[in-house]
Design an enzyme around this catalytic site. Structure first.
Site, PDB file in Angstrom:
ATOM      1  N   GLU A 163      56.393   8.626 -37.958  1.00 58.73           N
ATOM      2  CA  GLU A 163      57.714   8.931 -38.413  1.00 58.73           C
ATOM      3  C   GLU A 163      57.976  10.333 -38.805  1.00 58.73           C
ATOM      4  O   GLU A 163      59.059  10.769 -38.754  1.00 58.73           O
ATOM      5  CB  GLU A 163      58.172   7.861 -39.822  1.00 58.73           C
ATOM      6  CG  GLU A 163      58.037   6.403 -39.266  1.00 58.73           C
ATOM      7  CD  GLU A 163      57.674   5.281 -40.144  1.00 58.73           C
ATOM      8  OE1 GLU A 163      57.568   5.684 -41.342  1.00 58.73           O
ATOM      9  OE2 GLU A 163      57.395   4.345 -39.555  1.00 58.73           O
ATOM     10  N   SER A 181      52.286  -3.346 -37.552  1.00 60.56           N
ATOM     11  CA  SER A 181      52.762  -4.814 -37.742  1.00 60.56           C
ATOM     12  C   SER A 181      51.260  -5.824 -38.310  1.00 60.56           C
ATOM     13  O   SER A 181      51.307  -6.948 -37.666  1.00 60.56           O
ATOM     14  CB  SER A 181      53.337  -5.311 -36.728  1.00 60.56           C
ATOM     15  OG  SER A 181      54.533  -4.714 -36.421  1.00 60.56           O
ATOM     16  N   LYS A 219      55.760   3.846 -47.537  1.00 55.70           N
ATOM     17  CA  LYS A 219      56.900   4.880 -46.832  1.00 55.70           C
ATOM     18  C   LYS A 219      58.080   5.096 -48.002  1.00 55.70           C
ATOM     19  O   LYS A 219      57.560   5.249 -49.128  1.00 55.70           O
ATOM     20  CB  LYS A 219      57.464   3.968 -45.784  1.00 55.70           C
ATOM     21  CG  LYS A 219      56.314   3.621 -44.661  1.00 55.70           C
ATOM     22  CD  LYS A 219      56.863   3.077 -43.388  1.00 55.70           C
ATOM     23  CE  LYS A 219      55.914   2.786 -42.635  1.00 55.70           C
ATOM     24  NZ  LYS A 219      56.150   2.333 -41.183  1.00 55.70           N
ATOM     25  N   HIS A 252      51.767  10.884 -39.376  1.00 56.52           N
ATOM     26  CA  HIS A 252      52.494   9.663 -39.084  1.00 56.52           C
ATOM     27  C   HIS A 252      53.428   9.871 -38.036  1.00 56.52           C
ATOM     28  O   HIS A 252      54.400  10.768 -37.958  1.00 56.52           O
ATOM     29  CB  HIS A 252      52.725   8.943 -40.414  1.00 56.52           C
ATOM     30  CG  HIS A 252      53.449   7.675 -40.259  1.00 56.52           C
ATOM     31  ND1 HIS A 252      54.618   7.389 -39.674  1.00 56.52           N
ATOM     32  CD2 HIS A 252      52.768   6.445 -40.576  1.00 56.52           C
ATOM     33  CE1 HIS A 252      54.634   5.785 -39.537  1.00 56.52           C
ATOM     34  NE2 HIS A 252      53.551   5.359 -40.268  1.00 56.52           N
ATOM     35  N   GLU A 279      47.710   4.123 -34.440  1.00 55.37           N
ATOM     36  CA  GLU A 279      49.308   3.213 -34.645  1.00 55.37           C
ATOM     37  C   GLU A 279      50.268   3.415 -33.393  1.00 55.37           C
ATOM     38  O   GLU A 279      50.767   4.300 -33.245  1.00 55.37           O
ATOM     39  CB  GLU A 279      49.972   3.799 -35.801  1.00 55.37           C
ATOM     40  CG  GLU A 279      49.037   3.866 -37.016  1.00 55.37           C
ATOM     41  CD  GLU A 279      49.985   3.685 -38.370  1.00 55.37           C
ATOM     42  OE1 GLU A 279      49.937   2.683 -39.105  1.00 55.37           O
ATOM     43  OE2 GLU A 279      50.780   4.521 -38.456  1.00 55.37           O
ATOM     44  N   ASN A 294      50.882   1.765 -46.649  1.00 57.12           N
ATOM     45  CA  ASN A 294      51.688   2.894 -46.731  1.00 57.12           C
ATOM     46  C   ASN A 294      53.075   2.393 -47.033  1.00 57.12           C
ATOM     47  O   ASN A 294      53.566   1.564 -46.192  1.00 57.12           O
ATOM     48  CB  ASN A 294      51.736   3.449 -45.148  1.00 57.12           C
ATOM     49  CG  ASN A 294      52.697   4.627 -44.948  1.00 57.12           C
ATOM     50  OD1 ASN A 294      53.471   4.864 -46.032  1.00 57.12           O
ATOM     51  ND2 ASN A 294      52.999   4.898 -43.709  1.00 57.12           N
ATOM     52  N   GLY A 322      56.435  -1.552 -37.314  1.00 59.10           N
ATOM     53  CA  GLY A 322      57.670  -2.067 -37.989  1.00 59.10           C
ATOM     54  C   GLY A 322      58.387  -2.999 -37.040  1.00 59.10           C
ATOM     55  O   GLY A 322      59.757  -3.372 -37.332  1.00 59.10           O
TER      56      GLY A 322
HETATM   57  P1  PGA Z   1      54.018  -1.498 -40.276  1.00 59.66           P
HETATM   58  O1  PGA Z   1      53.703   0.055 -40.660  1.00 59.66           O
HETATM   59  O2  PGA Z   1      52.612  -2.464 -40.865  1.00 59.66           O
HETATM   60  O3  PGA Z   1      55.305  -1.891 -40.988  1.00 59.66           O
HETATM   61  O4  PGA Z   1      54.303  -1.817 -38.766  1.00 59.66           O
HETATM   62  C1  PGA Z   1      52.460   0.627 -40.075  1.00 59.66           C
HETATM   63  C2  PGA Z   1      52.685   2.364 -40.439  1.00 59.66           C
HETATM   64  O5  PGA Z   1      53.666   2.661 -40.083  1.00 59.66           O
HETATM   65  O6  PGA Z   1      51.830   2.638 -40.978  1.00 59.66           O
END
Ligand code: PGA
Length: 267
Positions: free
Chosen positions: A108, A224, A12, A106, A178, A10, A184
């Site tokens: 976010e 992560s 982003k 997601h 997740e 992803n 993140g």
């Molecule tokens: P990350 O993000 O691997 O940077 O923690 C995962 C995601 O949001 O899909």
């Protein structure tokens, strides 16, 4: 039943077109020596403006893959076909640009763009109706985890996302668990705990449909994920792959994650 593992990157809101092309080609190069059969399903999700440029790189790499080794996903979509919805992109449009999967729900998008479970359900149906695969994200906040409501929250997210989806369509869905506190932050969820939650999600799917659907649905872990964590994660019974954010932005780390997930390929 064996489920084909999946590693999805992803991206982003990162990468200009030229950078996205460079990253895609770096991943393609890194996977050149492997055939499709030797790899998990590999997916990358660039921003909308880079999708066409990235799809144009999906060419035969010399292994007989016909450019199908890496699939392209969108990071979002709207459920209507067309119309006065300024700023939105329909499933047909994403498909037309070359997307085969679409990430929805997601955290976010739920947090910053007020997406609700009902909206995610409409998107899931539109994606399936167009023959694409939805990657439906779910997960709890740290507060929810500390209050012991993780399982109840995720159960409700899954039940609402899948409402009205047929048994036939349900088995095609990919779910990504997740935990929001792991996204993140560099704090990965303990692999046994991630596996426990993923098993719980599989049971929710079984209660909604049947054992065959629950066995077919692929459930990824996200939060992560790094080259150093993937092997342990993939060693767990119910973790079928990963949705990777930060570590998918560099070809070498993403390729290491893809290769680290090979233990379950044709297992
Ligand atoms: P990350 O993000 O691997 O940077 O923690 C995962 C995601 O949001 O899909």
């Amino acid at each position: 039943m064996t489920r084909r593992p999946m590693i999805a990157g992803n991206w982003k809101m990162h990468k200009l077109q030229s950078e996205a092309v460079e990253l895609f080609n770096g991943i393609k190069d890194g996977l050149r020596d492997y055939t499709i059969e030797q790899l998990p399903e590999v997916v990358v999700a660039p921003v909308f403006t880079s999708i066409s440029s990235v799809v144009a790189q999906k060419t035969e790499c010399g292994c007989g893959c016909k450019g199908q080794k890496i699939k392209v996903a969108a990071q979002n979509c709207y459920w209507e076909t067309q119309g006065a919805f300024t700023g939105e992109v329909s499933v047909e449009m994403a498909k037309d640009a070359g997307c085969e999967l679409i990430i929805i729900g997601h955290s976010e998008r739920r947090q910053y763009f007020s997406e609700t479970d009902e909206m995610i359900n409409k998107k899931a149906k539109a994606i399936l109706n167009n023959g694409l695969v939805p990657i439906i994200c779910c997960g709890e906040t740290l507060e929810q985890r500390e209050h012991g409501v993780t399982d109840a929250h995720i159960t409700s997210q899954i039940q609402k996302a899948l409402e009205g989806i047929t048994t036939e369509d349900a088995s095609k869905i990919v779910i990504a668990y997740e935990p929001i506190w792991a996204i993140g932050t560099g704090k990965t969820c303990d692999a046994d705990e991630a596996n426990r939650v993923i098993k719980m999600i599989r049971n929710v799917v079984k209660d909604l449909y049947n054992t065959e659907v629950a066995d077919a649905v692929r459930i990824l872990y996200g939060g992560s994920v790094k080259p150093e964590t993937i092997e342990e994660q993939m060693s767990k019974s119910d973790i079928d792959g990963a949705l990777v954010g930060g570590a998918s932005l560099k070809a070498d780390s993403f390729v290491k994650i893809v290769l680290g997930a090979r233990s379950k390929v044709n297992a």
